[in-house]
Write an enzyme that holds these catalytic residues in place. Structure first.
Site, PDB file in Angstrom:
ATOM      1  N   HIS A   1      -9.878  -5.430   2.588  1.00 26.78           N
ATOM      2  CA  HIS A   1      -9.040  -6.306   3.413  1.00 26.78           C
ATOM      3  C   HIS A   1      -9.762  -7.569   3.859  1.00 26.78           C
ATOM      4  O   HIS A   1      -9.194  -8.665   3.814  1.00 26.78           O
ATOM      5  CB  HIS A   1      -8.528  -5.538   4.634  1.00 26.78           C
ATOM      6  CG  HIS A   1      -7.499  -4.510   4.299  1.00 26.78           C
ATOM      7  ND1 HIS A   1      -6.871  -3.736   5.247  1.00 26.78           N
ATOM      8  CD2 HIS A   1      -6.968  -4.130   3.100  1.00 26.78           C
ATOM      9  CE1 HIS A   1      -6.014  -2.926   4.649  1.00 26.78           C
ATOM     10  NE2 HIS A   1      -6.065  -3.138   3.362  1.00 26.78           N
TER      11      HIS A   1
ATOM     12  N   ASP B   1      -6.486   5.275   8.973  1.00 28.81           N
ATOM     13  CA  ASP B   1      -5.239   5.362   8.224  1.00 28.81           C
ATOM     14  C   ASP B   1      -4.059   5.725   9.105  1.00 28.81           C
ATOM     15  O   ASP B   1      -3.008   5.075   9.053  1.00 28.81           O
ATOM     16  CB  ASP B   1      -5.379   6.366   7.084  1.00 28.81           C
ATOM     17  CG  ASP B   1      -4.444   6.038   5.932  1.00 28.81           C
ATOM     18  OD1 ASP B   1      -3.402   6.697   5.811  1.00 28.81           O
ATOM     19  OD2 ASP B   1      -4.744   5.098   5.175  1.00 28.81           O
TER      20      ASP B   1
ATOM     21  N   LYS C   1      -2.445  -2.866   7.426  1.00 25.24           N
ATOM     22  CA  LYS C   1      -3.303  -2.242   8.426  1.00 25.24           C
ATOM     23  C   LYS C   1      -4.227  -1.225   7.757  1.00 25.24           C
ATOM     24  O   LYS C   1      -3.872  -0.667   6.699  1.00 25.24           O
ATOM     25  CB  LYS C   1      -2.449  -1.616   9.535  1.00 25.24           C
ATOM     26  CG  LYS C   1      -1.519  -0.488   9.069  1.00 25.24           C
ATOM     27  CD  LYS C   1      -2.213   0.851   9.011  1.00 25.24           C
ATOM     28  CE  LYS C   1      -1.376   1.908   8.393  1.00 25.24           C
ATOM     29  NZ  LYS C   1      -2.151   3.103   8.022  1.00 25.24           N
TER      30      LYS C   1
ATOM     31  N   SER D   1      -3.600  -7.513  -9.971  1.00 27.10           N
ATOM     32  CA  SER D   1      -4.282  -6.233 -10.033  1.00 27.10           C
ATOM     33  C   SER D   1      -5.544  -6.433 -10.865  1.00 27.10           C
ATOM     34  O   SER D   1      -5.685  -7.449 -11.558  1.00 27.10           O
ATOM     35  CB  SER D   1      -3.389  -5.171 -10.673  1.00 27.10           C
ATOM     36  OG  SER D   1      -4.079  -3.948 -10.837  1.00 27.10           O
ATOM     37  N   ARG D   2      -6.454  -5.478 -10.806  1.00 26.60           N
ATOM     38  CA  ARG D   2      -7.670  -5.591 -11.611  1.00 26.60           C
ATOM     39  C   ARG D   2      -7.405  -5.273 -13.073  1.00 26.60           C
ATOM     40  O   ARG D   2      -8.218  -5.565 -13.938  1.00 26.60           O
ATOM     41  CB  ARG D   2      -8.754  -4.668 -11.048  1.00 26.60           C
ATOM     42  CG  ARG D   2      -9.251  -5.124  -9.681  1.00 26.60           C
ATOM     43  CD  ARG D   2     -10.337  -4.239  -9.132  1.00 26.60           C
ATOM     44  NE  ARG D   2     -10.862  -4.770  -7.881  1.00 26.60           N
ATOM     45  CZ  ARG D   2     -11.844  -4.209  -7.192  1.00 26.60           C
ATOM     46  NH1 ARG D   2     -12.402  -3.089  -7.612  1.00 26.60           N
ATOM     47  NH2 ARG D   2     -12.266  -4.767  -6.071  1.00 26.60           N
TER      48      ARG D   2
END
Length: 322
Positions: free
Chosen positions: A75, A174, A93, A32-33
């Protein structure tokens, strides 16, 4: 196999829980950041190593395959970085924001001889196995029409990813991907695509209707919404009968087949950890030395991205930097 997860959001949480239903495999690293976010995810799901950067995870020799669970706009870059690091990849996706990005990702997978698959989990569920079986049997004859929708009403929240154009938010990518991919599964890539949509106050598409025409004359209609509740069902009509996928069409608990006025129901319960089916497919392919899945080939993911591109163009939806 040993998995690394990039991202710690809701879908990453579901993925880690699903891994409990895949014997012999585990998530061994997460990135994670923010270190605190990675640490929290690791503690919740029993993950051994937590990194505050993707680079740390990609350098981890214990990671065999990476699950990219970041927002849509990341992505492309996250997947290519993982492939360049020699990792196999399952990317959530939509595979990418555009067909150009999807094609670049597929090319990178081939160049680095690594496995890559888009995580359209529907394709690997029991309901979709049943759907393919009925279609292959010819029971409903030649398919002439596919009608599918997926939509819900969510309050406008500019801080939420669904309403953030820079993150690839909106209905089409989405949830619209689900009815669009169903049309591709049943009829192949369309020869013509048109669309109408509503662009909301934050700049994202809130409601979209996509119409597709196919070689031979078949038609499909796909609806998606994040501000309007829709039936979220699907109907596949052939010359001899119909197939009905109930709410929610992307993860049906049963499939109804209607021929000559008689309905046959095929029960398709999901069981625990419904993301386990796509995980199992990835591991099966990699174990056999395959670099893509026959259930969802990269060419099809790129074609789906192309259909979404055409729909976006039709409604005037453009992402920053395009």
């Amino acid at each position: 196999m040993r998995w690394g997860v990039i991202g710690t959001g809701g879908i990453a949480q579901s993925f880690a829980k699903a891994m409990e239903h895949v014997p012999g495999s585990s998530v061994v690293a997460v990135s994670s950041r923010q270190q605190a976010t990675a640490d929290s995810f690791a503690a919740t799901h029993g993950v051994a190593r937590a990194y505050d950067s993707d680079a740390g995870l990609l350098e981890d020799a214990a990671v065999d395959v990476v699950y990219v669970a970041t927002p849509h706009h990341r992505h492309h870059d996250d997947t290519i970085h993982a492939l360049e690091a020699g990792k196999h990849v399952l990317c959530e996706k939509p595979l990418a924001l555009s067909a150009a990005q999807a094609n670049a990702m597929a090319a990178a997978a081939r160049r680095h001889d690594r496995f890559l698959m888009e995580a359209i989990w529907s394709r690997f569920l029991p309901g979709y196995d049943a759907l393919r079986s009925v279609l292959a049997s010819g029971e409903i004859g030649e398919v002439l029409h596919v009608d599918a929708s997926f939509g819900f009403r969510r309050p406008i929240d500019p801080a939420h990813r669904l309403f953030d154009l820079a993150l690839g938010g909106g209905a089409l990518l989405d949830v619209g991907l689900y009815p669009v991919q169903l049309a591709h599964l049943v009829l192949g890539p369309p020869t013509a695509v048109s669309a109408h949509g509503r662009i909301g106050e934050t700049g994202v598409d809130e409601h979209v209707v996509v119409t597709m025409g196919f070689e031979g004359g078949a038609l499909a209609v796909a609806q998606a919404a994040i501000r309007t509740p829709l039936a979220s069902t699907a109907r596949i009509a052939g010359t001899e009968g119909t197939i009905h996928l109930p709410q929610f069409m992307h993860a049906p608990m049963y499939v109804d087949v209607d021929v000559d006025g008689t309905t046959r129901r095929i029960e398709t319960p999901l069981g625990g950890g419904s993301l386990k089916y796509e995980i199992t497919e990835v591991e099966r392919c990699i174990a056999r030395g395959e670099r893509e899945s026959a259930v969802l080939p990269l060419a099809e993911s790129c074609a789906i991205a192309g259909t979404l591109d055409q729909a976006r163009a039709a409604i005037g939806l453009h992402y920053p930097g395009e």
